[in-house]
Design a protein around this motif. Structure first.
Motif, mmCIF file in Angstrom:
data_model
loop_
_atom_site.group_PDB
_atom_site.id
_atom_site.type_symbol
_atom_site.label_atom_id
_atom_site.label_comp_id
_atom_site.label_asym_id
_atom_site.label_seq_id
_atom_site.Cartn_x
_atom_site.Cartn_y
_atom_site.Cartn_z
ATOM 1 N N ALA A 1 6.519 -8.545 31.151
ATOM 2 C CA ALA A 1 5.873 -7.355 31.723
ATOM 3 C C ALA A 1 5.667 -6.271 30.677
ATOM 4 C CB ALA A 1 6.710 -6.815 32.875
ATOM 5 N N GLY A 2 6.557 -6.217 29.700
ATOM 6 C CA GLY A 2 6.472 -5.167 28.688
ATOM 7 C C GLY A 2 5.655 -5.529 27.471
ATOM 8 N N LEU B 1 9.711 -21.705 30.856
ATOM 9 C CA LEU B 1 10.625 -20.683 31.347
ATOM 10 C C LEU B 1 9.897 -19.649 32.202
ATOM 11 C CD1 LEU B 1 13.353 -19.362 31.546
ATOM 12 C CD2 LEU B 1 13.082 -18.522 29.208
ATOM 13 N N VAL B 2 8.707 -19.257 31.795
ATOM 14 C CA VAL B 2 7.906 -18.304 32.582
ATOM 15 C C VAL B 2 7.601 -18.889 33.960
ATOM 16 C CG1 VAL B 2 5.598 -17.261 32.774
ATOM 17 C CG2 VAL B 2 6.900 -17.051 30.644
ATOM 18 N N ALA C 1 5.023 -8.869 35.445
ATOM 19 C CA ALA C 1 4.950 -10.014 34.536
ATOM 20 C C ALA C 1 3.703 -10.852 34.802
ATOM 21 C CB ALA C 1 6.198 -10.883 34.681
ATOM 22 N N LEU C 2 3.256 -10.855 36.023
ATOM 23 C CA LEU C 2 2.074 -11.627 36.387
ATOM 24 C C LEU C 2 0.799 -11.023 35.798
ATOM 25 C CD1 LEU C 2 1.334 -14.077 38.159
ATOM 26 C CD2 LEU C 2 1.053 -12.497 40.068
ATOM 27 N N LEU C 3 0.761 -9.698 35.684
ATOM 28 C CA LEU C 3 -0.455 -9.018 35.231
ATOM 29 C C LEU C 3 -0.932 -9.466 33.850
ATOM 30 C CD1 LEU C 3 0.151 -5.418 36.622
ATOM 31 C CD2 LEU C 3 -1.379 -7.182 37.516
ATOM 32 N N PRO C 4 -0.064 -9.531 32.815
ATOM 33 C CA PRO C 4 -0.585 -9.988 31.520
ATOM 34 C C PRO C 4 -1.038 -11.446 31.538
ATOM 35 C CG PRO C 4 1.774 -9.524 31.366
ATOM 36 C CD PRO C 4 1.323 -9.100 32.721
#
Length: 192
Positions: free
Chosen positions: A24-25, A57-58, A103-106
């Motif tokens: 996410a970051g 892992l994601v 985290a989904l956005l990128p």
């Protein structure tokens, strides 16, 4: 006295939270086992024993019921299409404001860089949630509230895509924006 070493579910949860927070970051390209292990307070060996790549892992973190998306929500079943759509879109907006959504956005924004990963995210996360929206529309068709022709993946994706666009442009989407999307776009689009 040294802290107790985490194992099992506690360690897995810490790893999943770390991967979602790190993703996410930054971006998927910047995601490494070193960063994830450090953020989770564990060694890289704990990651390599279970996942061979950051992509694995994601996917595990995003599909985990506790930290990721797990099972999609049940259809609200309010008996009215408008109310069901608002409830589902509000659920989506809340998820976007959590680590799993951030985290989904990128991954969505840069899907062209990693099409295989995005296809798996789509299969594990996006498609099951679209099925809930399709279920709500099917119920509305049965009640005469929606046109049978509106039962398509494209129509179902309109609301979430508008939410994503507004989230990228201006941050969190409020209740009035959700109601506007439903009233100005989705109801006219699905009307019999």
């Amino acid at each position: 006295m040294s802290p107790t070493r985490r194992r099992g579910d506690a360690l897995t949860t810490a790893i999943f939270q770390a991967v979602l927070s790190e993703l996410a970051g930054s971006s998927f390209e910047e995601l490494t086992f070193d960063k994830i292990a450090s953020a989770a307070g564990t060694g890289k060996a704990a990651l390599y024993r279970r996942w061979s790549t950051p992509a694995e892992l994601v996917l595990a973190a995003l599909s985990d019921p506790a930290t990721g998306f797990g099972e999609p929500p049940a259809p609200p079943g309010t008996g009215a299409l408008r109310d069901d759509l608002i409830a589902l879109l509000e659920h989506f907006v809340r998820a976007l404001d959590e680590p799993r959504g951030r985290a989904l956005l990128p991954l969505i924004a840069h899907r062209h860089r990693h099409p295989e990963l995005f296809e798996q995210v789509h299969r594990l996360v996006v498609r099951p949630h679209q099925e809930v929206l399709l279920s709500v529309l099917r119920q509305a068709v049965e009640r005469g509230e929606a046109a049978p022709g509106s039962l398509t993946p494209r129509v179902v994706s309109v609301g979430p895509r508008l939410i994503l666009l507004q989230a990228w442009e201006g941050g969190l989407v409020g209740s009035s924006e959700i109601a506007s999307i439903v009233d100005e776009v989705l109801i006219p689009l699905t009307r019999p």
